[in-house]
Enzyme design. Structure first.
Site, PDB file in Angstrom:
ATOM      1  N   MET A 237      88.314  52.910  32.048  1.00 24.08           N
ATOM      2  CA  MET A 237      86.962  52.379  32.283  1.00 24.08           C
ATOM      3  C   MET A 237      86.990  50.860  32.060  1.00 24.08           C
ATOM      4  SD  MET A 237      84.244  54.977  30.501  1.00 24.08           S
ATOM      5  CE  MET A 237      84.318  54.072  28.958  1.00 24.08           C
ATOM      6  N   HIS A 238      87.726  50.150  32.894  1.00 24.80           N
ATOM      7  CA  HIS A 238      87.883  48.713  32.665  1.00 24.80           C
ATOM      8  C   HIS A 238      86.525  48.009  32.505  1.00 24.80           C
ATOM      9  CE1 HIS A 238      92.173  48.661  33.321  1.00 24.80           C
ATOM     10  NE2 HIS A 238      92.066  49.128  34.553  1.00 24.80           N
TER      11      HIS A 238
END
Length: 303
Positions: A237-238
């Site tokens: 989940m950058h």
């Protein structure tokens, strides 16, 4: 919290924008579009499409089309798809961008809300550098700049040294890190700890058939890319991790360091500790289990 997201939507940007809409503490004042995962016109189109899909009304300002000094740019279609949203082949044009550049919008809104507005930059940093050039007071008017970018003590993801957002405009990133604005760098050190599994995406689709189902569907392409580079447990989940750092810094571990960006050679785009630079907060750890569970719970509120 008043927020602007500077974005290149983008599969992981989509989840971050959805989270910003879902989190009650966030007042999303606008999206500024940048090249990166897509060409900039696709970025602004995708931003408007996503806002309409999420039922949220805020302005979209289109920004830079090219990195500093570049005459062309090729997006990361192998990572995010030809249109930026996974396997989708057509994305409708909905609404219009405001008649103001991203840099001008980024300068105007913090000046209007001095000391209250956080900018979360989840693409290359060209719009941020352009805003600083347009008005250096941008650096002091923002409450903070939270960046999804960089690889501090871990390898890069586009080269052995560099993270993609920084790599795509290393010169602009170096300009930003040279300023004395309050900066939080949320790079691969933290984001690679926050893996969403295929089972997580399926659970999102169950609790939120419309929004969670859409996120699941576009993420299948993204998961495929990560499998192709040897990451089989899920996809990170950058961008959502950077968004969470805007709101919940207590869930992160930070180190303070000046940052210089390598501008040439094989290590171009590397974010290197430099004691001569103004200190920024570098995220080196995160409560990853909490981050994933929180993101999924927030998505569940959107349908």
């Amino acid at each position: 919290m008043k927020l602007i997201i500077d974005t290149d939507p983008g599969v992981d940007d989509t989840l971050a924008i959805a989270l910003a809409v879902a989190i009650p503490e966030v007042e999303l004042l606008g999206l500024t579009a940048i090249f990166g995962n897509t060409f900039v016109k696709q970025s602004s189109r995708n931003a408007r499409y996503l806002l309409d899909f999420l039922g949220y009304d805020c302005p979209v300002a289109e920004g830079a089309a090219l990195p500093y000094g570049a005459s062309d740019y090729t997006p990361s279609a192998n990572v995010h798809g030809d249109e930026g949203l996974g396997a989708l082949t057509t994305v409708p044009e909905i609404g219009k961008n405001i008649d103001e550049t991203a840099a001008a919008f980024l300068v105007r809104m913090p000046a209007k809300n001095a000391g209250e507005l956080v900018v979360c930059a989840i693409g290359p940093l060209t719009n941020i550098a352009d805003a600083l050039a347009l008005d250096p007071a941008f650096a002091t008017n923002v409450k903070s700049l939270v960046i999804m970018g960089g690889a501090y003590a871990v390898p890069g993801n586009i080269t052995p040294h560099a993270e993609a957002n920084i790599y795509h405009d290393a010169a602009a990133a170096d300009v930003v890190f040279a300023t004395k604005m309050p900066i939080v760098m949320v790079g691969l050190d933290a984001t690679m700890q926050t893996l969403l599994t295929p089972e997580d995406f399926e659970a999102m689709a169950v609790t939120s058939p419309k929004v969670g189902g859409f996120v699941r569907d576009i993420s299948n392409f993204y998961l495929g890319f990560y499998r192709s580079v040897g990451v089989f447990d899920g996809c990170p989940m950058h961008d959502s991790t950077a968004l969470l750092a805007c709101l919940f810094p207590e869930r992160f571990t930070f180190e303070k360091s000046g940052i210089k960006v390598a501008l040439s050679g094989d290590d171009i785009g590397d974010t290197v500790a430099d004691a001569s630079r103004p200190e920024v907060d570098v995220a080196v750890g995160i409560d990853a289990k909490w981050a994933v569970e929180y993101a999924m719970a927030q998505v569940a509120t959107l349908d």
